[in-house]
Scaffold this active site. Structure first.
Site, mmCIF file in Angstrom:
data_model
loop_
_atom_site.group_PDB
_atom_site.id
_atom_site.type_symbol
_atom_site.label_atom_id
_atom_site.label_comp_id
_atom_site.label_asym_id
_atom_site.label_seq_id
_atom_site.Cartn_x
_atom_site.Cartn_y
_atom_site.Cartn_z
ATOM 1 N N GLY A 1 -7.959 2.353 17.356
ATOM 2 C CA GLY A 1 -6.769 2.044 16.212
ATOM 3 C C GLY A 1 -6.446 3.147 15.636
ATOM 4 O O GLY A 1 -6.974 4.178 15.656
ATOM 5 N N ALA A 2 -5.049 3.063 15.178
ATOM 6 C CA ALA A 2 -4.356 3.773 14.400
ATOM 7 C C ALA A 2 -3.464 3.152 13.220
ATOM 8 O O ALA A 2 -2.499 3.711 12.664
ATOM 9 C CB ALA A 2 -3.578 4.624 15.384
ATOM 10 N N GLY A 3 -3.862 2.404 12.993
ATOM 11 C CA GLY A 3 -3.259 1.393 11.723
ATOM 12 C C GLY A 3 -3.582 1.986 10.533
ATOM 13 O O GLY A 3 -4.349 2.811 10.235
ATOM 14 N N THR B 1 -0.594 1.823 20.856
ATOM 15 C CA THR B 1 0.694 2.148 21.095
ATOM 16 C C THR B 1 0.583 4.047 20.907
ATOM 17 O O THR B 1 -0.219 4.443 19.878
ATOM 18 C CB THR B 1 1.511 1.859 19.794
ATOM 19 O OG1 THR B 1 1.431 0.266 19.852
ATOM 20 C CG2 THR B 1 2.820 2.350 19.657
ATOM 21 N N VAL B 2 1.100 4.768 22.004
ATOM 22 C CA VAL B 2 1.044 6.022 22.140
ATOM 23 C C VAL B 2 1.297 6.799 20.581
ATOM 24 O O VAL B 2 0.596 7.686 20.034
ATOM 25 C CB VAL B 2 1.560 6.662 23.330
ATOM 26 C CG1 VAL B 2 1.422 8.079 23.236
ATOM 27 C CG2 VAL B 2 0.667 6.077 24.539
ATOM 28 N N LYS C 1 0.757 -1.079 0.033
ATOM 29 C CA LYS C 1 -0.188 0.097 -0.139
ATOM 30 C C LYS C 1 0.871 1.339 -0.168
ATOM 31 O O LYS C 1 0.382 2.453 -0.433
ATOM 32 C CB LYS C 1 -0.761 -0.071 1.013
ATOM 33 C CG LYS C 1 -2.277 -0.965 1.154
ATOM 34 C CD LYS C 1 -3.184 -0.889 2.176
ATOM 35 C CE LYS C 1 -4.393 -1.741 1.782
ATOM 36 N NZ LYS C 1 -5.216 -1.587 2.845
ATOM 37 N N ASN D 1 -4.777 1.810 -2.178
ATOM 38 C CA ASN D 1 -5.238 0.456 -2.296
ATOM 39 C C ASN D 1 -5.685 0.169 -3.353
ATOM 40 O O ASN D 1 -6.123 -1.106 -3.839
ATOM 41 C CB ASN D 1 -6.301 0.093 -1.233
ATOM 42 C CG ASN D 1 -7.586 0.834 -1.406
ATOM 43 O OD1 ASN D 1 -7.737 1.750 -2.136
ATOM 44 N ND2 ASN D 1 -8.635 0.188 -0.780
ATOM 45 N N ALA E 1 -6.219 0.996 8.496
ATOM 46 C CA ALA E 1 -7.552 0.954 8.285
ATOM 47 C C ALA E 1 -8.034 2.206 9.106
ATOM 48 O O ALA E 1 -8.879 3.194 8.491
ATOM 49 C CB ALA E 1 -8.503 -0.028 8.646
ATOM 50 N N ARG F 1 1.693 5.976 17.842
ATOM 51 C CA ARG F 1 1.027 5.861 16.415
ATOM 52 C C ARG F 1 -0.306 6.564 16.446
ATOM 53 O O ARG F 1 -0.555 7.059 15.660
ATOM 54 C CB ARG F 1 0.833 4.439 16.241
ATOM 55 C CG ARG F 1 0.975 3.755 15.147
ATOM 56 C CD ARG F 1 0.771 2.217 15.086
ATOM 57 N NE ARG F 1 0.442 1.690 13.514
ATOM 58 C CZ ARG F 1 0.278 0.514 13.571
ATOM 59 N NH1 ARG F 1 -0.035 -0.302 14.534
ATOM 60 N NH2 ARG F 1 0.085 0.045 12.139
HETATM 61 P P1 NDP Z 1 -2.651 -2.567 11.175
HETATM 62 O O1 NDP Z 1 -1.920 -4.059 11.358
HETATM 63 O O2 NDP Z 1 -2.341 -1.745 10.438
HETATM 64 O O3 NDP Z 1 -3.316 -2.024 12.477
HETATM 65 C C1 NDP Z 1 -3.922 -2.739 13.664
HETATM 66 C C2 NDP Z 1 -4.408 -1.643 14.703
HETATM 67 O O4 NDP Z 1 -5.229 -2.729 15.629
HETATM 68 C C3 NDP Z 1 -3.389 -1.066 15.290
HETATM 69 O O5 NDP Z 1 -4.070 0.248 15.825
HETATM 70 C C4 NDP Z 1 -3.168 -1.819 16.473
HETATM 71 O O6 NDP Z 1 -2.675 -1.198 17.583
HETATM 72 C C5 NDP Z 1 -4.788 -2.272 16.747
HETATM 73 N N1 NDP Z 1 -4.602 -3.660 17.831
HETATM 74 C C6 NDP Z 1 -4.365 -4.697 17.323
HETATM 75 N N2 NDP Z 1 -4.358 -5.720 18.092
HETATM 76 C C7 NDP Z 1 -4.854 -4.926 19.431
HETATM 77 C C8 NDP Z 1 -4.981 -5.443 20.672
HETATM 78 N N3 NDP Z 1 -4.815 -6.739 21.202
HETATM 79 N N4 NDP Z 1 -5.234 -4.285 21.559
HETATM 80 C C9 NDP Z 1 -5.291 -3.143 21.254
HETATM 81 N N5 NDP Z 1 -5.118 -2.571 19.869
HETATM 82 C C10 NDP Z 1 -4.859 -3.736 18.782
HETATM 83 O O7 NDP Z 1 -4.055 -3.302 10.281
HETATM 84 P P2 NDP Z 1 -5.290 -2.532 9.343
HETATM 85 O O8 NDP Z 1 -5.377 -1.118 10.283
HETATM 86 O O9 NDP Z 1 -4.704 -2.686 8.090
HETATM 87 O O10 NDP Z 1 -6.425 -3.537 9.766
HETATM 88 C C11 NDP Z 1 -7.553 -3.429 10.895
HETATM 89 C C12 NDP Z 1 -8.571 -4.342 10.654
HETATM 90 O O11 NDP Z 1 -9.199 -3.762 9.804
HETATM 91 C C13 NDP Z 1 -8.200 -5.765 10.268
HETATM 92 O O12 NDP Z 1 -9.030 -6.533 11.004
HETATM 93 C C14 NDP Z 1 -8.646 -5.623 8.689
HETATM 94 O O13 NDP Z 1 -9.370 -6.976 8.314
HETATM 95 C C15 NDP Z 1 -9.867 -4.794 8.853
HETATM 96 N N6 NDP Z 1 -10.222 -3.975 7.462
HETATM 97 C C16 NDP Z 1 -11.286 -4.275 7.313
HETATM 98 C C17 NDP Z 1 -11.825 -3.665 5.807
HETATM 99 C C18 NDP Z 1 -13.206 -3.672 5.598
HETATM 100 O O14 NDP Z 1 -13.252 -3.421 4.164
HETATM 101 N N7 NDP Z 1 -14.147 -4.214 6.087
HETATM 102 C C19 NDP Z 1 -10.645 -2.993 5.173
HETATM 103 C C20 NDP Z 1 -9.274 -2.943 5.719
HETATM 104 C C21 NDP Z 1 -9.218 -3.442 6.861
HETATM 105 P P3 NDP Z 1 -1.150 -0.990 17.878
HETATM 106 O O15 NDP Z 1 -0.639 0.328 16.989
HETATM 107 O O16 NDP Z 1 -0.807 -0.551 19.184
HETATM 108 O O17 NDP Z 1 -0.340 -1.911 17.569
#
Ligand code: NDP
Length: 286
Positions: free
Chosen positions: A133-135, A159-160, A70, A91, A137, A162
């Site tokens: 969340g801050a990943g 994670t602060v 991406k 994407n 998506a 991020r």
């Molecule tokens: P990333 O790996 O980029 O981000 C994951 C996020 O989840 C981070 O903010 C992470 O926090 C947090 N996280 C994961 N596990 C935990 C936990 N146990 N406790 C607290 N926070 C947690 O993933 P994406 O953003 O790419 O994807 C996230 C979700 O979105 C996935 O399930 C994916 O399938 C879904 N998705 C759905 C779509 C749809 O069309 N419905 C499209 C795209 C994604 P930290 O920063 O602290 O690690």
């Protein structure tokens, strides 16, 4: 004479085997009578350039790219849509030709798909939105909600650094106010919140029994609670929110709306969201 040459679209990612997008795209193309195919391709990080050259060489209309491409795809693009430029990730790539001139344009339809799904129950304009969340998506969803007129976007993340970085991005690059809220145990959703979005992967199959650490009594009627997790569509978080009287929005809506947007960008046609949704419901046994 029959035409045996379909227009080609598809996806480049690794691992690709569990990505259901091919199933919904091909069903919707067939339903619309479009002579188009969607090819799901396993493309490792070091073969992205080859895959892009292949798509251009075979005259594809465009392609989706997912993990791990991406951000890496940016260097292959000629143009970037404004929201994709803010998000910093793409994407969906649209390939256009004018004679020998080929142009690749990058879009990010993850967040647009979410907002399209949200609009079915609530206009984001003027809303106070909380995102868990801050990943990738979360980033796309935060930016698109802000550009769609959300009044505030609060980012909560484990994670602060991020989480703070995403709040800073929204605050500086969009008209919405944004702040980071540390994820304390049994997080209390702030009073006055209109929309709560789980944009983490918590609850994704096979960890269906997990749910974000939120005080569910801080959720209540008048709030929309959404989950990006599409498998299972009815997450524990959404069930808890519904029990509190919230309106709920599952991850299938985001997946479907994103696919509808992609198809529109590639083919100029509006496909059937209900065909796509019923394919996903069968796949995920919803
Ligand atoms: P990333 O790996 O980029 O981000 C994951 C996020 O989840 C981070 O903010 C992470 O926090 C947090 N996280 C994961 N596990 C935990 C936990 N146990 N406790 C607290 N926070 C947690 O993933 P994406 O953003 O790419 O994807 C996230 C979700 O979105 C996935 O399930 C994916 O399938 C879904 N998705 C759905 C779509 C749809 O069309 N419905 C499209 C795209 C994604 P930290 O920063 O602290 O690690």
């Amino acid at each position: 004479m029959a035409d045996f040459l379909p227009a080609l679209t598809g996806s480049f990612a690794t691992s690709a085997a569990q990505n259901p997008t091919v199933a919904i795209m091909e069903a919707a193309y067939a339903d619309a009578g479009l002579h188009c195919r969607y090819i799901n391709c396993e493309v490792p990080a070091d073969r992205l350039s080859d895959a892009v050259r292949g798509a251009i060489g075979m005259d594809w209309l465009g392609f989706n790219c997912s993990i791990p491409h991406k951000v890496a795809i940016l260097e292959h693009l000629d143009d970037l849509a404004p929201s994709a430029a803010i998000i910093g990730a793409v994407n969906t790539v649209i390939i256009t030709r004018d004679g020998d001139d080929v142009r690749l344009t990058g879009e990010n339809t993850d967040g647009q798909g979410f907002v399209g799904s949200l609009r079915e129950v609530r206009d984001p304009s003027g809303q106070h939105v909380v995102i868990l969340g801050a990943g990738g998506a979360a980033r796309a969803i935060a930016v698109e909600n802000a550009l769609a007129g959300a009044r505030s976007v609060t980012i909560v993340n484990r994670t602060v650094d991020r989480g703070q970085a995403l709040a800073d991005l929204v605050e500086t690059r969009t008209p919405a106010a944004s702040r980071f809220l540390p994820w304390t145990p049994a997080l209390h959703i702030p009073h006055g919140t209109d929309v709560v979005i789980n944009a983490t992967s918590i609850g994704f199959h096979p960890h269906e029994s997990d749910m974000p650490d939120v005080d569910v009594t801080s959720l209540g009627p008048g709030m929309v609670v959404a989950d990006v997790v599409a498998n299972p569509p009815r997450t524990r978080f959404l069930a808890a929110a519904a029990a509190q009287g919230c309106e709920t929005l599952d991850g299938l809506g985001m997946l479907v709306n994103q696919a509808l947007t992609n198809a529109r960008l590639w083919t100029g046609r509006d496909l059937s969201g209900s065909v796509m949704r019923s394919v996903l419901e069968d796949l995920f046994d919803a």
